[in-house]
Design a protein around this motif. Sequence first.
Motif, PDB file in Angstrom:
ATOM      1  N   GLU A 257       8.456  15.054  -7.216  1.00 20.54           N
ATOM      2  CA  GLU A 257       8.779  14.744  -5.827  1.00 20.54           C
ATOM      3  C   GLU A 257       7.533  14.327  -5.054  1.00 20.54           C
ATOM      4  OE1 GLU A 257      11.127  17.961  -4.114  1.00 20.54           O
ATOM      5  OE2 GLU A 257      12.091  18.253  -6.066  1.00 20.54           O
ATOM      6  N   LYS A 258       6.413  15.005  -5.302  1.00 27.63           N
ATOM      7  CA  LYS A 258       5.167  14.661  -4.625  1.00 27.63           C
ATOM      8  C   LYS A 258       4.666  13.290  -5.075  1.00 27.63           C
ATOM      9  CE  LYS A 258       1.584  15.394  -2.011  1.00 27.63           C
ATOM     10  NZ  LYS A 258       1.727  15.388  -0.521  1.00 27.63           N
ATOM     11  N   ALA A 259       4.778  13.003  -6.361  1.00 29.02           N
ATOM     12  CA  ALA A 259       4.356  11.695  -6.872  1.00 29.02           C
ATOM     13  C   ALA A 259       5.191  10.582  -6.245  1.00 29.02           C
ATOM     14  CB  ALA A 259       4.477  11.664  -8.391  1.00 29.02           C
ATOM     15  N   HIS A 260       6.480  10.835  -6.087  1.00 31.17           N
ATOM     16  CA  HIS A 260       7.357   9.831  -5.492  1.00 31.17           C
ATOM     17  C   HIS A 260       7.001   9.601  -4.027  1.00 31.17           C
ATOM     18  CE1 HIS A 260      11.174   8.239  -3.775  1.00 31.17           C
ATOM     19  NE2 HIS A 260      11.183   7.560  -4.906  1.00 31.17           N
ATOM     20  N   GLU A 261       6.679  10.659  -3.302  1.00 32.69           N
ATOM     21  CA  GLU A 261       6.253  10.517  -1.909  1.00 32.69           C
ATOM     22  C   GLU A 261       5.003   9.642  -1.807  1.00 32.69           C
ATOM     23  OE1 GLU A 261       5.677  14.445  -0.454  1.00 32.69           O
ATOM     24  OE2 GLU A 261       7.809  14.986  -0.547  1.00 32.69           O
ATOM     25  N   THR A 262       4.106   9.791  -2.774  1.00 34.38           N
ATOM     26  CA  THR A 262       2.887   8.977  -2.810  1.00 34.38           C
ATOM     27  C   THR A 262       3.221   7.500  -2.975  1.00 34.38           C
ATOM     28  OG1 THR A 262       1.619  10.804  -3.760  1.00 34.38           O
ATOM     29  CG2 THR A 262       0.724   8.583  -4.052  1.00 34.38           C
ATOM     30  N   LEU A 263       4.178   7.219  -3.836  1.00 36.99           N
ATOM     31  CA  LEU A 263       4.577   5.833  -4.082  1.00 36.99           C
ATOM     32  C   LEU A 263       5.243   5.224  -2.848  1.00 36.99           C
ATOM     33  CD1 LEU A 263       4.461   3.796  -6.397  1.00 36.99           C
ATOM     34  CD2 LEU A 263       6.733   4.561  -7.098  1.00 36.99           C
ATOM     35  N   VAL A 264       6.092   5.992  -2.181  1.00 35.25           N
ATOM     36  CA  VAL A 264       6.754   5.513  -0.966  1.00 35.25           C
ATOM     37  C   VAL A 264       5.721   5.219   0.124  1.00 35.25           C
ATOM     38  CG1 VAL A 264       8.339   6.147   0.900  1.00 35.25           C
ATOM     39  CG2 VAL A 264       8.939   6.660  -1.478  1.00 35.25           C
ATOM     40  N   ALA A 265       4.706   6.083   0.240  1.00 32.36           N
ATOM     41  CA  ALA A 265       3.654   5.869   1.238  1.00 32.36           C
ATOM     42  C   ALA A 265       2.871   4.595   0.938  1.00 32.36           C
ATOM     43  CB  ALA A 265       2.718   7.071   1.274  1.00 32.36           C
ATOM     44  N   LYS A 285      -4.391  -4.673  -1.738  1.00 33.49           N
ATOM     45  CA  LYS A 285      -5.428  -3.658  -1.521  1.00 33.49           C
ATOM     46  C   LYS A 285      -4.929  -2.523  -0.635  1.00 33.49           C
ATOM     47  CE  LYS A 285      -9.499  -6.578  -2.259  1.00 33.49           C
ATOM     48  NZ  LYS A 285     -10.689  -7.215  -1.625  1.00 33.49           N
ATOM     49  N   ALA A 286      -4.041  -2.833   0.313  1.00 29.00           N
ATOM     50  CA  ALA A 286      -3.501  -1.782   1.175  1.00 29.00           C
ATOM     51  C   ALA A 286      -2.708  -0.769   0.361  1.00 29.00           C
ATOM     52  CB  ALA A 286      -2.617  -2.394   2.259  1.00 29.00           C
ATOM     53  N   GLY A 287      -1.895  -1.258  -0.559  1.00 29.93           N
ATOM     54  CA  GLY A 287      -1.136  -0.353  -1.415  1.00 29.93           C
ATOM     55  C   GLY A 287      -2.023   0.414  -2.371  1.00 29.93           C
ATOM     56  N   ILE A 288      -3.004  -0.284  -2.945  1.00 31.27           N
ATOM     57  CA  ILE A 288      -3.941   0.350  -3.884  1.00 31.27           C
ATOM     58  C   ILE A 288      -4.700   1.483  -3.199  1.00 31.27           C
ATOM     59  CG2 ILE A 288      -6.101  -0.014  -5.135  1.00 31.27           C
ATOM     60  CD1 ILE A 288      -3.863  -1.073  -6.673  1.00 31.27           C
ATOM     61  N   SER A 289      -5.211   1.204  -2.005  1.00 32.32           N
ATOM     62  CA  SER A 289      -5.999   2.207  -1.287  1.00 32.32           C
ATOM     63  C   SER A 289      -5.184   3.454  -1.006  1.00 32.32           C
ATOM     64  CB  SER A 289      -6.529   1.618   0.025  1.00 32.32           C
ATOM     65  OG  SER A 289      -7.409   0.543  -0.227  1.00 32.32           O
ATOM     66  N   SER A 290      -3.915   3.252  -0.656  1.00 32.80           N
ATOM     67  CA  SER A 290      -3.049   4.393  -0.368  1.00 32.80           C
ATOM     68  C   SER A 290      -2.874   5.279  -1.597  1.00 32.80           C
ATOM     69  CB  SER A 290      -1.685   3.892   0.122  1.00 32.80           C
ATOM     70  OG  SER A 290      -0.798   4.967   0.337  1.00 32.80           O
ATOM     71  N   ILE A 291      -2.658   4.661  -2.750  1.00 35.64           N
ATOM     72  CA  ILE A 291      -2.454   5.433  -3.975  1.00 35.64           C
ATOM     73  C   ILE A 291      -3.752   6.080  -4.444  1.00 35.64           C
ATOM     74  CG2 ILE A 291      -1.874   5.269  -6.433  1.00 35.64           C
ATOM     75  CD1 ILE A 291       0.182   3.150  -5.702  1.00 35.64           C
ATOM     76  N   GLU A 292      -4.843   5.318  -4.414  1.00 36.37           N
ATOM     77  CA  GLU A 292      -6.103   5.836  -4.947  1.00 36.37           C
ATOM     78  C   GLU A 292      -6.668   6.967  -4.105  1.00 36.37           C
ATOM     79  OE1 GLU A 292      -8.603   2.421  -5.455  1.00 36.37           O
ATOM     80  OE2 GLU A 292      -7.786   1.999  -7.459  1.00 36.37           O
ATOM     81  N   SER A 293      -6.259   7.039  -2.842  1.00 35.49           N
ATOM     82  CA  SER A 293      -6.728   8.130  -1.987  1.00 35.49           C
ATOM     83  C   SER A 293      -5.932   9.411  -2.209  1.00 35.49           C
ATOM     84  CB  SER A 293      -6.640   7.719  -0.517  1.00 35.49           C
ATOM     85  OG  SER A 293      -5.284   7.524  -0.134  1.00 35.49           O
ATOM     86  N   SER A 294      -4.868   9.325  -3.013  1.00 30.77           N
ATOM     87  CA  SER A 294      -4.042  10.496  -3.294  1.00 30.77           C
ATOM     88  C   SER A 294      -4.494  11.159  -4.593  1.00 30.77           C
ATOM     89  CB  SER A 294      -2.571  10.085  -3.421  1.00 30.77           C
ATOM     90  OG  SER A 294      -2.346   9.436  -4.666  1.00 30.77           O
ATOM     91  N   ILE A 295      -3.893  12.287  -4.900  1.00 27.10           N
ATOM     92  CA  ILE A 295      -4.242  12.997  -6.137  1.00 27.10           C
ATOM     93  C   ILE A 295      -3.703  12.279  -7.366  1.00 27.10           C
ATOM     94  CG2 ILE A 295      -4.326  15.227  -4.979  1.00 27.10           C
ATOM     95  CD1 ILE A 295      -1.571  15.832  -6.186  1.00 27.10           C
ATOM     96  N   TYR A 296      -2.882  11.226  -7.138  1.00 28.92           N
ATOM     97  CA  TYR A 296      -2.283  10.511  -8.264  1.00 28.92           C
ATOM     98  C   TYR A 296      -2.987   9.193  -8.562  1.00 28.92           C
ATOM     99  CZ  TYR A 296       1.410  13.908  -7.694  1.00 28.92           C
ATOM    100  OH  TYR A 296       2.102  15.083  -7.603  1.00 28.92           O
ATOM    101  N   PHE A 300      -2.081   5.738 -11.438  1.00 31.09           N
ATOM    102  CA  PHE A 300      -1.597   4.444 -10.976  1.00 31.09           C
ATOM    103  C   PHE A 300      -1.613   3.443 -12.122  1.00 31.09           C
ATOM    104  CE2 PHE A 300      -3.045   0.244  -9.497  1.00 31.09           C
ATOM    105  CZ  PHE A 300      -1.877  -0.155  -8.884  1.00 31.09           C
ATOM    106  N   LEU A 301      -0.501   2.754 -12.315  1.00 33.79           N
ATOM    107  CA  LEU A 301      -0.405   1.768 -13.388  1.00 33.79           C
ATOM    108  C   LEU A 301      -0.575   0.354 -12.859  1.00 33.79           C
ATOM    109  CD1 LEU A 301       0.205   1.012 -16.330  1.00 33.79           C
ATOM    110  CD2 LEU A 301       2.637   1.006 -15.744  1.00 33.79           C
ATOM    111  N   GLU A 302       0.220  -0.025 -11.880  1.00 35.27           N
ATOM    112  CA  GLU A 302       0.187  -1.396 -11.411  1.00 35.27           C
ATOM    113  C   GLU A 302       0.818  -1.487 -10.033  1.00 35.27           C
ATOM    114  OE1 GLU A 302      -1.051  -4.191 -10.809  1.00 35.27           O
ATOM    115  OE2 GLU A 302      -0.977  -4.979 -12.841  1.00 35.27           O
ATOM    116  N   LEU A 303       0.395  -2.475  -9.295  1.00 36.90           N
ATOM    117  CA  LEU A 303       0.993  -2.795  -8.004  1.00 36.90           C
ATOM    118  C   LEU A 303       1.163  -4.300  -7.972  1.00 36.90           C
ATOM    119  CD1 LEU A 303       1.834  -1.870  -5.157  1.00 36.90           C
ATOM    120  CD2 LEU A 303      -0.494  -2.336  -4.433  1.00 36.90           C
TER     121      LEU A 303
END
Length: 372
Positions: A257-265, A285-296, A300-303
């Motif tokens: 559930e937490k991983a999914h919240e990260t993807l939605v963000a 880059k906006a999407g990448i930055s959001s994911i890379e700033s999280s614990i997941y 990250f595989l691809e955007l």
Amino acid sequence: MLPPSVVKDRVGRTLDRMTSQNIDALILFSREDIRYLAAFDQACICLVIPKEGNPTALGLWLDIDEARRQSWVQDTRGFVPQYHLRIGGGEAQRRRLVEVLIEKGLSRGRIGIERGLLTLEMFDTLKSGLPEAVFVDATPVLKGLRIVKSKEEVELIRRASEIADCAMEAVSQITDVGRKESDLAAEAEYVIRRSGGEVLSKTLVGSGKRTLCAHPFPTEKTLEREDLVYIDIHPSYKGYHSDLCRTFLLGRDATKEKAHETLVAAQRATFEATAPGIDPEQIYKAGISSIESSIYGRNFLELYGHGTGLNVEEPPMITKGCREKIDENMTISFFQGALTMPGSYGLRIEDTGVVTKKGVKLFTRYPTDLLR
């Protein structure tokens, strides 16, 4: 049939591009480009567009009456089965195309071809039949021709997105333990058809570890408790596509559930970054930055985002290194984002919208809730 004003605009822009590239004629096999320029919705159609004179369509003789009803192209020629025109078809079929080009005075012309679609057999026949002609890549003419949508096209994609939402709602109602992946795909495609849409691209369904697959075509695998289930549907309406993907969880799992919240963000970050005039890479880059700033970040595989229209995936491409400016009335799928837990599972979401002066207007509206 396309309205005369639409024909004039689309063909006029094509002829202008041909002139700028010094191309005397185009040979088109792409179903999407042919549909865009001539409104044919038939398989086995080839379209020849000369810079001067009238275009000619070649197709299977049984389809010609229907093709003439659909299109403004008056010179539509049908052939008996031995002339059944398909890319790389029989020698006689390919020779008939050569005859049309000679008839149009193109024996020494500069002819644009779809480099990525033409078979070696077809190219060899063209070269041997027209030894003094010069064949060039038509990409500079065709690239970007369909990238900015008209109001009418935007409306068709909006309608396809409504159908996508209906199909996803129906699928969500039967996504449960004991169901088969193929059951979900069948339900989605039934609802799409019942709603007036078409299924031109396969529905994808993956569950459990199969959510790690890039393109999980549905199987007889049954859904199990605590499975993640990935569903990607691509309905079209009058040829124009939407793209909607959701991941559901059968049960409760705090980590998933937490991983999914990260993807939605991350997806939300791409929406907020999109506006006319910016580079696609900025959205990426906006999407990448959001994911890379999280614990997941390490998972990250691809955007990857892309345009959608007559093809379910077409320019603009929203990924690293893309610098073609975003413009108003581009329709975009945001985004094929993927988080993976190696050897375990993957999560994906995707939505379709249009770029406006104020940013993104989403067409797909099905909730991103993970839990079923």
